[in-house]
Motif scaffolding. Structure first.
Motif, PDB file in Angstrom:
ATOM      1  N   LYS A  91      31.309   4.498   4.131  1.00 36.50           N
ATOM      2  CA  LYS A  91      31.311   3.069   3.819  1.00 36.50           C
ATOM      3  C   LYS A  91      30.277   2.748   2.745  1.00 36.50           C
ATOM      4  O   LYS A  91      29.259   3.430   2.633  1.00 36.50           O
ATOM      5  CB  LYS A  91      30.921   2.259   5.044  1.00 36.50           C
ATOM      6  CG  LYS A  91      31.829   2.315   6.207  1.00 36.50           C
ATOM      7  CD  LYS A  91      31.158   1.446   7.242  1.00 36.50           C
ATOM      8  CE  LYS A  91      31.807   1.208   8.497  1.00 36.50           C
ATOM      9  NZ  LYS A  91      31.104   0.365   9.406  1.00 36.50           N
ATOM     10  N   ILE A  92      30.523   1.679   2.023  1.00 35.76           N
ATOM     11  CA  ILE A  92      29.548   1.203   1.049  1.00 35.76           C
ATOM     12  C   ILE A  92      28.282   0.799   1.793  1.00 35.76           C
ATOM     13  O   ILE A  92      28.339   0.143   2.824  1.00 35.76           O
ATOM     14  CB  ILE A  92      30.108   0.002   0.266  1.00 35.76           C
ATOM     15  CG1 ILE A  92      31.323   0.430  -0.547  1.00 35.76           C
ATOM     16  CG2 ILE A  92      29.044  -0.595  -0.646  1.00 35.76           C
ATOM     17  CD1 ILE A  92      32.045  -0.719  -1.225  1.00 35.76           C
ATOM     18  N   VAL A  99      27.121   3.288  -3.143  1.00 31.89           N
ATOM     19  CA  VAL A  99      26.977   1.920  -3.635  1.00 31.89           C
ATOM     20  C   VAL A  99      28.270   1.373  -4.242  1.00 31.89           C
ATOM     21  O   VAL A  99      28.362   0.184  -4.512  1.00 31.89           O
ATOM     22  CB  VAL A  99      25.833   1.800  -4.664  1.00 31.89           C
ATOM     23  CG1 VAL A  99      24.497   2.053  -4.000  1.00 31.89           C
ATOM     24  CG2 VAL A  99      26.035   2.723  -5.841  1.00 31.89           C
ATOM     25  N   ARG A 100      29.248   2.222  -4.449  1.00 31.11           N
ATOM     26  CA  ARG A 100      30.546   1.782  -4.965  1.00 31.11           C
ATOM     27  C   ARG A 100      31.643   2.340  -4.071  1.00 31.11           C
ATOM     28  O   ARG A 100      31.530   3.440  -3.544  1.00 31.11           O
ATOM     29  CB  ARG A 100      30.759   2.263  -6.387  1.00 31.11           C
ATOM     30  CG  ARG A 100      29.716   1.741  -7.339  1.00 31.11           C
ATOM     31  CD  ARG A 100      30.302   1.537  -8.707  1.00 31.11           C
ATOM     32  NE  ARG A 100      29.262   1.073  -9.606  1.00 31.11           N
ATOM     33  CZ  ARG A 100      29.255  -0.129 -10.137  1.00 31.11           C
ATOM     34  NH1 ARG A 100      30.225  -0.974  -9.876  1.00 31.11           N
ATOM     35  NH2 ARG A 100      28.295  -0.492 -10.939  1.00 31.11           N
ATOM     36  N   VAL A 147      32.678  12.630  -1.997  1.00 28.43           N
ATOM     37  CA  VAL A 147      31.942  11.636  -1.211  1.00 28.43           C
ATOM     38  C   VAL A 147      32.019  11.983   0.271  1.00 28.43           C
ATOM     39  O   VAL A 147      31.020  11.901   0.986  1.00 28.43           O
ATOM     40  CB  VAL A 147      32.489  10.217  -1.491  1.00 28.43           C
ATOM     41  CG1 VAL A 147      31.948   9.210  -0.498  1.00 28.43           C
ATOM     42  CG2 VAL A 147      32.153   9.796  -2.911  1.00 28.43           C
ATOM     43  N   LYS A 148      33.189  12.408   0.753  1.00 24.80           N
ATOM     44  CA  LYS A 148      33.343  12.798   2.156  1.00 24.80           C
ATOM     45  C   LYS A 148      32.489  14.024   2.476  1.00 24.80           C
ATOM     46  O   LYS A 148      31.925  14.129   3.564  1.00 24.80           O
ATOM     47  CB  LYS A 148      34.806  13.090   2.483  1.00 24.80           C
ATOM     48  CG  LYS A 148      35.721  11.905   2.343  1.00 24.80           C
ATOM     49  CD  LYS A 148      35.535  10.894   3.425  1.00 24.80           C
ATOM     50  CE  LYS A 148      36.530   9.756   3.255  1.00 24.80           C
ATOM     51  NZ  LYS A 148      36.218   8.613   4.072  1.00 24.80           N
ATOM     52  N   GLN A 149      32.378  14.971   1.525  1.00 30.09           N
ATOM     53  CA  GLN A 149      31.560  16.169   1.753  1.00 30.09           C
ATOM     54  C   GLN A 149      30.084  15.814   1.914  1.00 30.09           C
ATOM     55  O   GLN A 149      29.348  16.508   2.601  1.00 30.09           O
ATOM     56  CB  GLN A 149      31.727  17.161   0.602  1.00 30.09           C
ATOM     57  CG  GLN A 149      33.042  17.886   0.631  1.00 30.09           C
ATOM     58  CD  GLN A 149      33.221  18.807  -0.548  1.00 30.09           C
ATOM     59  OE1 GLN A 149      32.604  18.624  -1.595  1.00 30.09           O
ATOM     60  NE2 GLN A 149      34.071  19.794  -0.395  1.00 30.09           N
ATOM     61  N   MET A 200      28.739   6.515  -8.382  1.00 34.56           N
ATOM     62  CA  MET A 200      29.082   5.835  -7.137  1.00 34.56           C
ATOM     63  C   MET A 200      27.943   5.858  -6.111  1.00 34.56           C
ATOM     64  O   MET A 200      28.045   5.198  -5.076  1.00 34.56           O
ATOM     65  CB  MET A 200      30.309   6.499  -6.502  1.00 34.56           C
ATOM     66  CG  MET A 200      31.545   6.411  -7.352  1.00 34.56           C
ATOM     67  SD  MET A 200      32.868   7.478  -6.787  1.00 34.56           S
ATOM     68  CE  MET A 200      33.085   6.953  -5.115  1.00 34.56           C
ATOM     69  N   VAL A 201      26.896   6.629  -6.368  1.00 33.98           N
ATOM     70  CA  VAL A 201      25.814   6.777  -5.390  1.00 33.98           C
ATOM     71  C   VAL A 201      24.456   6.563  -6.030  1.00 33.98           C
ATOM     72  O   VAL A 201      24.309   6.628  -7.249  1.00 33.98           O
ATOM     73  CB  VAL A 201      25.844   8.198  -4.741  1.00 33.98           C
ATOM     74  CG1 VAL A 201      27.133   8.440  -3.994  1.00 33.98           C
ATOM     75  CG2 VAL A 201      25.603   9.287  -5.764  1.00 33.98           C
ATOM     76  N   THR A 202      23.478   6.279  -5.179  1.00 35.01           N
ATOM     77  CA  THR A 202      22.073   6.276  -5.616  1.00 35.01           C
ATOM     78  C   THR A 202      21.371   7.381  -4.851  1.00 35.01           C
ATOM     79  O   THR A 202      21.721   7.680  -3.710  1.00 35.01           O
ATOM     80  CB  THR A 202      21.366   4.936  -5.347  1.00 35.01           C
ATOM     81  OG1 THR A 202      21.425   4.654  -3.958  1.00 35.01           O
ATOM     82  CG2 THR A 202      22.012   3.811  -6.143  1.00 35.01           C
TER      83      THR A 202
END
Length: 62
Positions: free
Chosen positions: A32-33, A11-12, A25-27, A55-57
């Motif tokens: 993309k958002i 989400v960010r 995040v890549k793992q 950064m995530v939900t």
């Protein structure tokens, strides 16, 4: 299916994030958002999510 799964959505964005946050995040398989992935609900993935929780939900996958 015996294994639980969770849906993780980015989400960010990755701009102005530390290199470790970008790697985490890549793992998770996110690029993309708004992109979502379904991952197993295990301690490894929970640990990665904990590092980038701002950064995530996270929600339960059906």
């Amino acid at each position: 299916m015996a294994d639980k799964q969770i849906k993780v959505t980015l989400v960010r964005g990755l701009v102005n994030r530390t290199p470790n946050q970008r790697v985490n995040v890549k793992q998770l398989g996110l690029h993309k958002i708004g992109q979502s992935v379904i991952v197993p609900d295990d301690p490894v993935h929970r640990g990665i999510i904990q590092k980038v929780r701002h950064m995530v939900t996270v929600e339960e996958a059906n």
